[in-house]
Design a protein around this motif. Structure first.
Motif, PDB file in Angstrom:
ATOM      1  N   LYS A 267       0.846  -1.113   0.268  1.00  0.00           N
ATOM      2  CA  LYS A 267      -0.352   0.205  -0.063  1.00  0.00           C
ATOM      3  C   LYS A 267       0.747   1.196  -0.030  1.00  0.00           C
ATOM      4  CE  LYS A 267      -4.617  -1.068   1.866  1.00  0.00           C
ATOM      5  NZ  LYS A 267      -5.646  -0.485   2.742  1.00  0.00           N
TER       6      LYS A 267
ATOM      7  N   LYS B 215       3.673   1.370  -1.372  1.00  0.00           N
ATOM      8  CA  LYS B 215       4.358   1.266  -2.954  1.00  0.00           C
ATOM      9  C   LYS B 215       5.768   1.198  -2.578  1.00  0.00           C
ATOM     10  CE  LYS B 215       0.715   3.936  -5.173  1.00  0.00           C
ATOM     11  NZ  LYS B 215       0.510   5.133  -6.081  1.00  0.00           N
TER      12      LYS B 215
ATOM     13  N   TYR C  28       7.758  -1.114  -2.871  1.00  0.00           N
ATOM     14  CA  TYR C  28       7.767  -2.599  -3.664  1.00  0.00           C
ATOM     15  C   TYR C  28       9.011  -3.348  -3.572  1.00  0.00           C
ATOM     16  CZ  TYR C  28       4.060  -0.320  -6.454  1.00  0.00           C
ATOM     17  OH  TYR C  28       2.977   0.211  -6.668  1.00  0.00           O
TER      18      TYR C  28
ATOM     19  N   TYR D  40       1.243  -8.049  -5.686  1.00  0.00           N
ATOM     20  CA  TYR D  40       2.424  -7.274  -5.917  1.00  0.00           C
ATOM     21  C   TYR D  40       2.858  -7.228  -7.562  1.00  0.00           C
ATOM     22  CZ  TYR D  40       7.652  -7.011  -6.496  1.00  0.00           C
ATOM     23  OH  TYR D  40       8.968  -6.688  -6.903  1.00  0.00           O
TER      24      TYR D  40
ATOM     25  N   ALA E 155       0.652  -4.538  -8.977  1.00  0.00           N
ATOM     26  CA  ALA E 155       0.877  -3.289  -8.656  1.00  0.00           C
ATOM     27  C   ALA E 155       2.124  -3.114  -9.701  1.00  0.00           C
ATOM     28  CB  ALA E 155       1.124  -3.308  -7.216  1.00  0.00           C
ATOM     29  N   LYS E 156       2.996  -3.962  -9.843  1.00  0.00           N
ATOM     30  CA  LYS E 156       4.131  -3.596 -10.706  1.00  0.00           C
ATOM     31  C   LYS E 156       4.035  -3.538 -12.194  1.00  0.00           C
ATOM     32  CE  LYS E 156       8.107  -3.874  -9.473  1.00  0.00           C
ATOM     33  NZ  LYS E 156       9.153  -2.887  -9.380  1.00  0.00           N
TER      34      LYS E 156
END
Length: 564
Positions: free
Chosen positions: A264, A266, A268, A302, A305-306
């Motif tokens: 959340k 970011k 990563y 994950y 999001a990437k």
């Protein structure tokens, strides 16, 4: 030497099980429990049959999380021995161990069956510690199948018993349990209030596992309400404790939660590092399928999001495949059956409750009708009573009014009679005064006639005296009439005399006597005749009296005296 060690271990186990109802696996650190498990497995084969039941139950309890199948195995053997030796306490413990074993294996129907049997036994025994533990186990069963209201009911009852006992550790556990239920119901703020209470009670204790669990739960709530810094703080504290106590299974859970927080945020790189660390630990654990599924799910998020959609899809497929393997059709059927059973039970309870409410409403209506009738009867009785009372009072009033009128009439007649008597007496008194005045005049005339007698001629004198004797044939006593006159005045004018003397205490008796005679409206001449004084003396007395009474020349003396 080996026999001595065995005897020491048996003595330790015997001491433990005299107090076992007050402790269980959730109150201990995992490493301590593992050491105890090794010792129990060592002494079990050499123990007598009658002594094996508590050892079997304790082994089953320690295996709850480690290997639920072993819990069922040892719990079943303990149950048989407890029934054989008619040990109800150990029978209740064996049943709850079986409930836990089947619960961890997601076999909810059998878990519920054994849990309810244990509850019945423990209610009969009346040990609050054991009863509370069975209630909270049933609470977790309903929590697992998603019936949070029922779970909350059991955990709230557990909290009530823990508060009655006064055990801070158990109260803290109940707060944590209730917090988890509210967190599952997405009421994170209310959940946090319970987690904070739990942490406050156990923060100074040695139960680091429980502290870490509560901090983890708080971190999850803060993540859900986007308080990410607080979530990170609590999760990192929980991770530090679980690393210290080497509780790898819980460490994996915390690593996953921290990875979601960093995702959340970011961050990563940190997220991926945490997922890799948790994956490495998972590989070393047995019974790790659910942990792998959770790791795959977060890995998919994950990579999504990437924007690496290929890897995100691959991990998502692993996740769904793992879900299908763990959540088999047989398990689905059992869970559905369990939910249907619960729904039927809930519906039956609702129907009974509605029936009770309907009966209660009917009773209320009946009672209300009876009450209204009673009130109507009472009101009628009150009205009749009031009406009779009014009639009685009216009759009494009329009778009293009639009597009052008659009394007033009688009083008026009496007053009129008294006035007539008084008038008569006043007339009589006046006549007496006039009579005295006339007698006084006659006396004076007689005196004058006697003075005019001539003593030169005896025959003529004799003749004149005989004539006078014939003229004045009556005898009178002047002083006696005067005295009687004044006595009558004092009787008839007593009220006047009292008021006159009270207002004018300096008046002499002659002043008072004159005032009475003036009030009787006697002339100065009549007053002079009555008192045998001159008219001039009367006038002087009247002047002196006016002065003492404080009257002016224009004031009427008679009117003033009558007003008194």
């Amino acid at each position: 030497m080996n026999k001595l060690i065995t005897l020491i271990l048996i003595a330790f186990i015997g001491f433990y099980f005299t107090t076992q109802s007050q402790t269980n696996i959730w109150d201990e650190n995992p490493t301590d429990s593992q050491q105890e498990l090794d010792s129990l497995l060592t002494i079990l084969p050499t123990s007598k049959k009658i002594n094996k039941t508590p050892i079997l139950n304790r082994i089953a309890e320690i295996y709850w999380v480690v290997n639920p199948d072993k819990t069922i195995e040892y719990g079943t053997e303990a149950l048989k021995l407890a029934i054989e030796f008619k040990d109800r306490d150990q029978e209740g413990l064996a049943l709850i161990n079986l409930c836990q074993g089947y619960l961890f294996n997601d076999i909810y129907d059998k878990a519920l069956q054994f849990g309810l049997q244990s509850l019945e036994i423990r209610k009969a025994i009346g040990n609050d510690y054991d009863l509370a533990f069975t209630l909270r186990t049933l609470g977790w069963l309903y929590y697992d199948i998603g019936y949070f209201d029922k779970a909350l009911e059991y955990h709230t009852e557990t909290l009530r018993i823990h508060e009655k006992i006064g055990d801070k550790q158990r109260i803290a556990y109940s707060y944590n349990s209730i917090g988890l239920i509210y967190e599952s119901k997405d009421d994170c703020n209310l959940a946090l209030s319970f987690f904070k209470r739990s942490l406050e009670l156990i923060k100074d204790s040695n139960n680091k596992d429980r502290i870490a669990e509560t901090m983890k739960n708080m971190g999850i709530c803060y993540r859900k309400i986007n308080e990410l810094d607080l979530a990170k703080t609590f999760l990192e504290s929980a991770l530090e404790i679980t690393t210290e106590i080497k509780y790898e299974h819980k460490k994996v859970d915390i690593l996953h939660e921290l990875a979601l927080v960093y995702l959340k945020l970011k961050n990563y790189e940190a997220c991926f590092a945490l997922l890799e660390e948790s994956r490495n630990i998972i590989e070393t654990l047995s019974n790790n399928k659910e942990l792998i599924i959770e790791n795959d799910k977060i890995m998919s998020d994950y990579y999504l999001a990437k924007e690496n959609y290929k890897e995100a899809f691959n991990y998502y497929m692993k996740y769904t495949q793992g879900i299908s393997e763990v959540f088999s059709s047989n398990k689905s059927e059992k869970l559905a059956e369990m939910r249907i059973l619960y729904e039927a039970e809930r519906r039956e309870s609702e129907i009974k409750l509605l029936e009770q409410e309907r009966n209660l409403e009917a009773q209320k209506r009946n009672y209300l009708l009876i009450g209204v009738l009673l009130l109507a009867i009472i009101a009628m009785l009150v009205i009749v009573g009031l009406w009779n009372n009014i009639k009685k009072k009216k009759a009494i009033y009329l009778q009293s009014h009639k009597l009052s009128k008659e009394k007033l009439k009688t009083q008026a007649l009496e007053r009129e009679n008294l006035e007539h008597k008084l008038e008569f007496r006043m007339t009589e008194l006046t006549n007496l005064a006039l009579f005295i005045s006339q007698r006084t005049t006659i006396y004076k005339d007689l005196t004058k006639s006697l003075k005019d007698l001539k003593f030169t001629d005896l025959n003529e004198l004799k003749k004149n005296i005989e004539a006078l004797i014939k003229e004045y044939t009556f005898k009178f006593d002047f002083n006696e009439d005067i005295q009687r006159f004044h006595s009558n005045i004092e009787n008839l004018q007593s009220d006047f005399l009292y008021k006159l003397k009270e207002r004018f205490p300096k008046l002499t008796d002659k002043d008072v006597q004159l005032a009475v005679q003036v009030k009787l409206k006697l002339s100065s001449k009549e007053i002079a005749n009555i008192n045998n004084i001159s008219v001039n003396s009367v006038e002087i007395g009247r002047h002196r009296l006016r002065k003492k009474l404080g009257l002016d020349s224009k004031d009427n003396l008679v009117s003033f005296l009558e007003d008194i």
